[in-house]
Design a protein around this motif. Structure first.
Motif, PDB file in Angstrom:
ATOM      1  N   ALA A   1       0.833  -1.212   0.000  1.00  0.00           N
ATOM      2  CA  ALA A   1       0.000   0.000   0.000  1.00  0.00           C
ATOM      3  C   ALA A   1       0.862   1.253   0.000  1.00  0.00           C
ATOM      4  CB  ALA A   1      -0.930  -0.011   1.208  1.00  0.00           C
ATOM      5  N   TYR A   2       1.957   1.231   0.771  1.00  0.00           N
ATOM      6  CA  TYR A   2       2.869   2.386   0.778  1.00  0.00           C
ATOM      7  C   TYR A   2       3.508   2.590  -0.601  1.00  0.00           C
ATOM      8  CZ  TYR A   2       2.797   3.533   5.777  1.00  0.00           C
ATOM      9  OH  TYR A   2       2.425   3.968   7.024  1.00  0.00           O
ATOM     10  N   PHE A   3       3.867   1.485  -1.253  1.00  0.00           N
ATOM     11  CA  PHE A   3       4.422   1.602  -2.602  1.00  0.00           C
ATOM     12  C   PHE A   3       3.394   2.200  -3.560  1.00  0.00           C
ATOM     13  CE2 PHE A   3       7.809  -1.595  -1.551  1.00  0.00           C
ATOM     14  CZ  PHE A   3       8.880  -0.828  -1.965  1.00  0.00           C
ATOM     15  N   LEU A   4       2.163   1.721  -3.471  1.00  0.00           N
ATOM     16  CA  LEU A   4       1.105   2.261  -4.329  1.00  0.00           C
ATOM     17  C   LEU A   4       0.891   3.745  -4.052  1.00  0.00           C
ATOM     18  CD1 LEU A   4      -1.122   1.764  -6.395  1.00  0.00           C
ATOM     19  CD2 LEU A   4      -2.618   1.075  -4.526  1.00  0.00           C
ATOM     20  N   LEU A   5       0.917   4.100  -2.789  1.00  0.00           N
ATOM     21  CA  LEU A   5       0.749   5.495  -2.392  1.00  0.00           C
ATOM     22  C   LEU A   5       1.875   6.360  -2.978  1.00  0.00           C
ATOM     23  CD1 LEU A   5      -1.019   7.329  -0.575  1.00  0.00           C
ATOM     24  CD2 LEU A   5       0.529   6.788   1.311  1.00  0.00           C
ATOM     25  N   GLY A   6       3.103   5.887  -2.833  1.00  0.00           N
ATOM     26  CA  GLY A   6       4.255   6.627  -3.351  1.00  0.00           C
ATOM     27  C   GLY A   6       4.224   6.774  -4.860  1.00  0.00           C
ATOM     28  N   LYS A   7       3.857   5.682  -5.565  1.00  0.00           N
ATOM     29  CA  LYS A   7       3.817   5.733  -7.032  1.00  0.00           C
ATOM     30  C   LYS A   7       2.718   6.673  -7.530  1.00  0.00           C
ATOM     31  CE  LYS A   7       5.574   1.011  -7.528  1.00  0.00           C
ATOM     32  NZ  LYS A   7       5.237  -0.367  -7.942  1.00  0.00           N
TER      33      LYS A   7
END
Length: 303
Positions: free
Chosen positions: A42-48
């Protein structure tokens, strides 16, 4: 929502909203470490989502959360790579290089290593270190699975070799694209074939091959590219009138479809007539070229 390769504006806000809700509801941090693997995703998705929306500072915050909470080396490495991408996009090359020093490349998964080599290649190219750029890109091509991405990166590698006049290596890179075959787009396949043929020493044999390619049904939609290749080869042979005729055919076929091809054709023709002091013809081609330019530097040069 998939944001790995192609940004989709409609999904930015929704992606961020979903990722934020997931983190708020399901985060499980004990002893400063995240126990729920889905939260790291989820953090990766948020960052992207923030990265593609060009909100770089909030994107760094999301990737930094992965760095501080993750127990997985590949995830930490990938977060560092994304932060390096942000620094690169914001013209902070030194910080991007510094961030990449934190990646332990021998401990990461194949896909993460691939991302690492790609951004390193791009940074090396930006810093005029073409040999290093080729070396990183060569490693990325070797790691990539057969398909469109591998073909695109192999083609870029061929262009880098060709720019530095390393003809044999360029030819091998283009042959790698051709070997991938129908797993890559037809235009990319055609471009690789045309680039490879352009490196042949026997010009008559190269012309025969180009004539055959122009008649292939699978490349019919992209015939102007083959016509441009033939025009350049005719010019190399000193057959100027035949070359100009082929340029004209290529221009006609490219109208309204292939802006980049048309731009390069007009540039070649303008330079040809300018060098021969046929200035009125040169001016006409420069006039046609100018609206197709996107770079202010190029526009100044043409002016």
């Amino acid at each position: 929502v998939f944001l790995d390769d192609v940004a989709n504006d409609e999904n930015f806000e929704r992606a961020e909203e979903k990722a934020t809700k997931a983190i708020q509801k399901h985060s499980m941090v004990f002893a400063s470490k995240q126990k729920n693997q889905s939260i790291e995703n989820a953090y990766f998705l948020l960052g992207k989502a923030r990265y593609y929306d060009q909100r770089f500072v909030p994107a760094i915050e999301a990737f930094t959360k992965v760095l501080s909470q993750s127990r997985i080396e590949s995830n930490k490495a990938l977060a560092n790579i994304w932060i390096a991408k942000i620094y690169y996009r914001t013209d902070n090359i030194e910080r991007a290089q510094s961030q990449l020093l934190k990646v332990k490349i021998d401990r990461v998964e194949r896909q993460v290593a691939l991302e690492y080599y790609l951004i390193q290649s791009q940074i090396a190219l930006e810093t005029k270190s073409t040999e290093a750029s080729r070396a990183y890109l060569r490693k990325a091509v070797a790691l990539a699975e057969l398909g469109e991405k591998k073909a695109r990166w192999a083609f870029l590698l061929g262009q880098l070799y060709e720019r530095d006049q390393k003809w044999d290596s360029a030819y091998q890179a283009y042959k790698e694209v051709i070997r991938i075959g129908h797993r890559s787009p037809a235009l990319l396949q055609l471009s690789a074939k045309l680039s490879a043929i352009n490196l042949w020493e026997d010009e008559d044999e190269a012309l025969q091959e180009l004539k055959q390619i122009e008649d292939y049904w699978e490349y019919r939609a992209f015939k102007p590219f083959a016509e441009r290749a033939e025009a350049k080869l005719r010019m190399r042979k000193g057959e100027d009138s035949l070359a100009m005729s082929k340029y004209a055919q290529s221009n006609f076929g490219a109208q309204g479809k292939f802006k980049t091809l048309l731009r390069e054709n007009y540039r070649d023709q303008a330079i040809y007539f300018f060098d021969r002091q046929e200035l009125l013809l040169a001016a006409n081609y420069y006039d046609s070229l100018y609206p197709l330019l996107t770079s202010s530097k190029e526009k100044r040069e043409v002016s």
